[in-house]
Design a protein around this motif. Structure first.
Motif, short mmCIF file in Angstrom:
data_model
loop_
_atom_site.label_atom_id
_atom_site.label_comp_id
_atom_site.label_asym_id
_atom_site.label_seq_id
_atom_site.Cartn_x
_atom_site.Cartn_y
_atom_site.Cartn_z
N SER A 195 0.82 -1.22 0.00
CA SER A 195 0.00 0.00 0.00
C SER A 195 0.85 1.26 0.00
O SER A 195 0.78 2.07 0.92
CB SER A 195 -0.93 0.02 1.21
OG SER A 195 -1.88 -0.99 1.14
N PHE A 196 1.64 1.43 -1.04
CA PHE A 196 2.50 2.61 -1.13
C PHE A 196 1.70 3.90 -1.15
O PHE A 196 0.63 3.97 -1.75
CB PHE A 196 3.32 2.55 -2.43
CG PHE A 196 4.66 1.92 -2.25
CD1 PHE A 196 4.80 0.82 -1.43
CD2 PHE A 196 5.77 2.42 -2.91
CE1 PHE A 196 6.04 0.21 -1.28
CE2 PHE A 196 7.00 1.83 -2.76
CZ PHE A 196 7.14 0.73 -1.95
N THR A 197 2.26 4.89 -0.48
CA THR A 197 1.66 6.23 -0.52
C THR A 197 2.72 7.18 -1.04
O THR A 197 3.85 6.77 -1.37
CB THR A 197 1.28 6.67 0.89
OG1 THR A 197 2.46 6.57 1.69
CG2 THR A 197 0.19 5.79 1.47
N GLU A 198 2.36 8.43 -1.09
CA GLU A 198 3.31 9.44 -1.54
C GLU A 198 4.58 9.43 -0.69
O GLU A 198 5.69 9.52 -1.20
CB GLU A 198 2.63 10.81 -1.48
CG GLU A 198 3.30 11.85 -2.31
CD GLU A 198 2.33 12.58 -3.23
OE1 GLU A 198 1.14 12.70 -2.86
OE2 GLU A 198 2.77 13.00 -4.30
N GLY A 199 4.41 9.25 0.60
CA GLY A 199 5.55 9.23 1.51
C GLY A 199 6.51 8.10 1.15
O GLY A 199 7.72 8.30 1.07
N ALA A 200 5.95 6.92 0.91
CA ALA A 200 6.79 5.77 0.58
C ALA A 200 7.58 6.01 -0.69
O ALA A 200 8.72 5.58 -0.84
CB ALA A 200 5.93 4.52 0.45
N SER A 201 6.96 6.73 -1.63
CA SER A 201 7.65 6.93 -2.91
C SER A 201 8.79 7.93 -2.75
O SER A 201 9.69 7.98 -3.57
CB SER A 201 6.67 7.42 -3.97
OG SER A 201 6.35 8.76 -3.77
N VAL A 202 8.76 8.72 -1.70
CA VAL A 202 9.86 9.66 -1.46
C VAL A 202 10.91 9.04 -0.54
O VAL A 202 12.11 9.08 -0.81
CB VAL A 202 9.33 10.97 -0.82
CG1 VAL A 202 10.49 11.92 -0.53
CG2 VAL A 202 8.33 11.64 -1.75
N PHE A 203 10.44 8.44 0.56
CA PHE A 203 11.39 7.96 1.58
C PHE A 203 11.71 6.48 1.45
O PHE A 203 12.44 5.93 2.25
CB PHE A 203 10.82 8.24 2.97
CG PHE A 203 10.53 9.69 3.19
CD1 PHE A 203 11.57 10.62 3.20
CD2 PHE A 203 9.23 10.14 3.36
CE1 PHE A 203 11.30 11.97 3.39
CE2 PHE A 203 8.97 11.50 3.54
CZ PHE A 203 10.01 12.41 3.56
N GLY A 204 11.13 5.80 0.47
CA GLY A 204 11.38 4.38 0.31
C GLY A 204 10.31 3.56 1.01
O GLY A 204 9.58 4.06 1.87
N GLY A 205 10.23 2.30 0.60
CA GLY A 205 9.12 1.47 1.07
C GLY A 205 9.46 0.59 2.25
O GLY A 205 8.75 -0.36 2.55
N MET A 206 10.57 0.91 2.93
CA MET A 206 11.01 0.04 4.02
C MET A 206 9.97 -0.06 5.13
O MET A 206 9.63 -1.15 5.59
CB MET A 206 12.32 0.57 4.59
CG MET A 206 12.81 -0.25 5.75
SD MET A 206 14.58 -0.07 5.89
CE MET A 206 14.76 -0.42 7.59
N ALA A 207 9.45 1.08 5.55
CA ALA A 207 8.48 1.07 6.65
C ALA A 207 7.25 0.27 6.24
O ALA A 207 6.72 -0.53 7.02
CB ALA A 207 8.09 2.50 7.02
N ASN A 208 6.81 0.46 5.00
CA ASN A 208 5.61 -0.26 4.53
C ASN A 208 5.83 -1.76 4.51
O ASN A 208 4.96 -2.53 4.94
CB ASN A 208 5.25 0.19 3.12
CG ASN A 208 4.72 1.61 3.09
OD1 ASN A 208 5.41 2.52 3.55
ND2 ASN A 208 3.52 1.79 2.57
#
Lengths: 451, 457
Positions: free
Chosen positions: B70-83
């Motif tokens: 469930s990528f969001t804008e944040g993930a696309s900037v900071f990377g998907g590690m947290a997701n």
């Protein structure tokens, strides 16, 4: 059936009617790691604009987004079928490195020359948002060169939810509006927003309004045409059927062109009739109201005897509803009541707080209400409530069948028109055929009379 | 009105019209479903996961499970590690799979998420319970096609799971390629008939063709178990069926665990099935039983009974490269003329192998990789064919050009034969011959003049 747990992070998105508790949490992206039934921004934009049949729809991205949305919706067109092709820039590794603008411009130029569309929509996918193509600039250049509107749809998948895609679609369509000649449009005139003409539903509904004496200027999202959309600001009222997708456009038309709008639904006898009456009342013309009443009377008379026969068979059966928008859920709860059925579970992908408050109000006590659900939850509730029918979309159908539950597709794969009076009859027939199918007697839970 | 295709062919470099392929992640998801107790995980926007599940559901008419980051804008900037970390924690705690198979998407590839590092960190943090497994495949959507995604996930199974213990097991690995559950079931049936012990992975039979039980099972009975895939490193040999979908996995196993591999084509048609049976017989050290010889005999009998209906018929074929290469051989066994053959997938082996097959018997055949259905339609408009064989998307062309049409490959969204009739093996060839004959004769019966309308064919 062993009890199935709910993701702790999901608990706030589930409630029951008739019980105290906080508002349903909604409008968020799905919890990472859930088997979400939801799609993305691109999906939202694509479904709304797809039925504009004389426009070119070009998907700017790798092939998947174009492949999965190729001719999968039964949004019918009475004329051009251009929208049923799949056009894409099919971005490759080198495009990702060097940018896809050149490819996009060449693709648009070739397609517009070949198909002479009335307008072109260019959908940005996830990757376009990351590699930084200036899609707007390309669209502007091609529009100047070809003389047709070329509209950039900001639908990068990760930039929100499906709802944000609806908004992106509304923004793109809005740029067309106001560019056509409105002379000759009747003072009794409407636009239909958010009916997608699945299985020809827009045609059924448009016919009622025309019989009432109301001119339908544009059916924007169902059997849509660019020239109609260009002049739809000449209509005097907007009827918004799919509130989730089209309220944004209706608001813009109200604020900037002074056109009021009504939220309506064309599903079920009550809601369809309310839509006709509300429209007549809005225009304040007694003759219009008389004609609306006559249509309702004739149409209800025509379908009622058969509906009653289905109701006798369906009385007391229980249904689960899981659909995209809340407005459809409201209609379905009422339509099921017309058939003598109760709603045991109702959920949506895109409902907001007010929607869920209304569902709590209108549903019977104990009805499970859920936002952005997943298959495990749905299966759990279906078995706990022992429902006889599931109303949902493509991903829910096989789950319902595996549980031995009847199914009605109320999404874009429905093959029968479900709107209007004839649609209610089709709905009843479909619900009956599935709920009462002899196939379920071979299912272990029902075999041998076990509950 | 669906006829938007023009006969005039203009060179296209920037445009795909009516594709004959889709993107890598869906292939990876399909392959992962062939592991028992596996949750496929899509590391990208939630739309990707939703589209793949819907598409597979339309084809198999079965529930298809997969989770998303469930990528969001944040993930696309900071990377998907947290997701991904949160996703793994959630998946194991609530859906309790044995194994999670992560595949990437265009988005996570471009932002450059390093999946092994993220998984290792999740492991260190305790987000992955003891004994549970996470594997991953890189499946950028802007490279290759769905077939490559399948192949990459098979390679991941070998890389992560297969082990050589030093004790050889008397079993043969079979990597079946991107084929139907019905085909995988048929391959297992043939192996059992031969008395050969096999490990087949992936195996989607009993996963995507399950029975109605009134229960919903997130992890159906079928699928190759982790233990089986692990043991593949100790097998006598690997038989890989298809250059594009299966050979990479077998080659990886060969170099990792020193398991010799036979690189075959899909066993479609009599020759290819003979080669498969013969290879399996040799490796397993078994005899071909009379029952299988009888099956073969019935196929030859059917071909002899019907060959006059097929001789010289011009055929257009579109599909995945392994399928088209194999099917072409069946068509040649019937002396049909595959005059047009395309695949949407890239890869030079397709054209190379197709030329080997067709340059002799059909010297003017048009063969093209990275092609699309629009182009195939243009060829057909310029010089028609007698039969079209393609996935469901061929139906637009079949309608416009009034062509007998056999649905073959992935996806089939509007018919059900693929759910229970295999196309591999002797039985599969009989099924295909039957479908082609019906398509040809149905058209004749519908359209021929009365004096040519015959009761007996």
């Amino acid at each position: 059936m062993p009890s199935i747990d709910i993701l702790p992070a999901r608990a706030a998105s589930i409630t029951q009617a008739g019980q105290p508790g906080a508002a349903v949490r909604c409008g968020q992206t799905s919890v990472a790691g859930s088997v979400s039934q939801r799609a993305c921004v691109f999906c939202g934009a694509r479904v709304v604009l797809y039925p504009i049949a004389d426009a070119l729809h070009l998907v700017h991205g790798p092939i998947g987004c174009a492949a999965y949305t190729w001719d999968i919706r039964g949004a019918q067109s009475s004329g051009p079928q251009l929208h049923r092709n799949s056009f894409s820039t099919d971005l490759q590794e080198l495009d990702v490195i060097y940018g896809g603008e050149g490819k996009l411009e060449r693709a648009l130029t070739v397609l517009i020359a070949r198909h002479q569309p009335k307008a072109a929509f260019v959908y940005s996918t996830c990757i376009v948002g990351v590699i930084g193509d200036d899609v707007g600039a390309v669209c502007k250049r091609v529009a100047a060169a070809t003389g047709i509107p070329v509209l950039s749809v900001a639908s990068e998948g990760f930039k929100g939810t499906k709802k944000d895609g609806y908004r992106a679609a509304c923004e793109a369509v809005y740029t067309l509006i106001g560019t056509g000649d409105t002379t000759g449009i009747s003072p009794l005139s409407i636009n239909l927003l958010g009916d997608f003409n699945i299985a020809g539903e827009t045609w059924i509904v448009r016919d009622y309004f025309q019989r009432m004496g109301v001119e339908v200027v544009a059916t924007i999202t169902g059997d849509g045409r660019v020239d109609d959309i260009r002049r739809c600001h000449g209509a005097k009222l907007n009827l918004v059927q799919c509130a989730g997708s089209m309220t944004h456009l209706a608001r813009k038309l109200r604020d900037e062109h002074g056109i009021p709008f009504l939220k309506v639904s064309f599903f079920g006898l009550e809601d369809m009739s309310a839509a006709l009456y509300d429209t007549a009342r809005h225009f304040g013309d007694p003759a219009l109201m008389e004609r609306a009443k006559a249509i309702v009377r004739d149409e209800v008379e025509r379908v009622y005897p058969e509906l009653r026969r289905y109701k006798e068979q369906l009385l007391g059966k229980k249904a689960a509803i899981y659909v995209g928008g809340a407005f459809k859920a409201f209609s379905l709860v009422r339509a099921l009541r017309t058939l003598g059925m109760t709603t045991a579970i109702v959920g949506t992908q895109t409902g907001d707080k007010d929607d869920y408050a209304q569902l709590r109000e209108m549903c019977d006590a104990g009805t499970v209400i859920v936002d952005d659900s997943n298959p495990l939850e749905l299966a759990k509730f279906c078995l706990e409530k022992d429902v006889d029918l599931f109303i949902g979309g493509v991903k829910e159908r096989p789950i319902a069948y595996k549980l031995g539950i009847g199914f009605c597709d109320h999404n874009h794969e429905r093959k029968e028109a479900l709107a209007g009076y004839v649609g209610m009859l089709n709905f009843a027939r479909e619900v009956y055929a599935s709920c009462c199918s002899p196939v379920w007697q071979y299912m272990p839970r029902r075999a041998g009379g076990a509950a | 009105m669906l006829n938007g295709t023009t006969a005039e062919i203009v060179e296209r470099k920037a445009l795909r019209i009516n594709p004959a392929k889709t993107c890598q992640p869906i292939g990876a998801m399909y392959a992962a479903l062939g592991i028992h107790g596996c949750m496929p995980h899509s590391h990208g926007s939630q739309g990707c996961c939703s589209y793949h599940r819907s598409h597979l559901t339309r084809h198999f008419k079965e529930p298809v499970m997969a989770t998303t980051s469930s990528f969001t804008e944040g993930a696309s900037v900071f990377g998907g590690m947290a997701n991904l970390t949160q996703a793994l924690r959630n998946i194991f705690s609530i859906y309790s799979p044995e194994i999670v198979a992560v595949h990437t998407t265009c988005l996570s590839e471009v932002i450059g998420d390093d999946i092994p590092t993220i998984v290792r960190k999740a492991q260190e943090e305790g987000s992955i319970p003891e004994g549970k497994i996470v594997i991953h495949a890189n499946t950028p959507s802007f490279v290759g096609s769905h077939v490559y995604g399948f192949s990459n996930m098979v390679m991941a199974m070998v890389n992560y799971l297969s082990e050589k213990t030093g004790t050889t097991r008397n079993q043969v690995n079979i990597i079946p390629g991107f084929v139907e559950p019905a085909d995988m079931r048929e391959i297992k049936r043939l192996a059992a008939a031969l008395g050969a012990d096999i490990v087949m992975f992936p195996d989607t039979s009993n996963v995507l063709d399950g029975p109605l039980t009134g229960q919903y099972k997130m992890y159906p009975e079928g699928g190759a178990t982790v233990a089986q895939i692990r043991s593949a490193g100790d097998s006598i040999a690997t038989i890989a069926l298809g250059h594009f979908a299966a050979h990479v996995g077998a080659a990886t196993l060969e170099s990792k665990c020193n398991v010799p591999a036979a690189f075959l084509e899909l066993p479609i048609g009599i020759g290819a099935t003979d080669r498969f049976i013969d290879t399996l017989r040799n490796y397993a050290g078994v005899q071909v039983p009379a029952a299988v010889e009888l099956e073969r005999g019935r196929l030859v009998d059917l071909m002899s009974d019907l060959h006059q209906y097929f001789h010289g018929r011009r055929v257009a074929v579109s599909g995945d490269p392994d399928q088209v290469i194999a099917l072409t051989q069946l068509l040649l066994e019937l002396e049909m003329k595959p005059v047009y053959a395309i695949t949407g997938s890239p890869g030079n082996q397709f054209e190379k192998r197709m030329h080997e097959l067709l340059d002799g018997p059909v010297p003017n055949a048009r063969i093209k990789q990275t092609a699309d259905l629009f182009e195939l339609h243009q060829w057909i408009k310029r010089e028609p064919v007698d039969l079209l064989i393609a996935n469901t998307y061929g139906k637009h062309i079949a309608r416009v050009e009034n062509l007998p049409f056999v649905r073959f490959g992935f996806p089939i969204l509007d018919r059900t034969s693929h759910r229970f009739n295999p196309t591999v093996g002797y039985v599969g060839a009989m099924n295909l011959i039957n479908q082609m004959l019906n398509a040809l004769l149905d058209k004749k019966d519908r359209e021929c003049a009365e004096e040519w309308f015959e009761l007996v064919q």
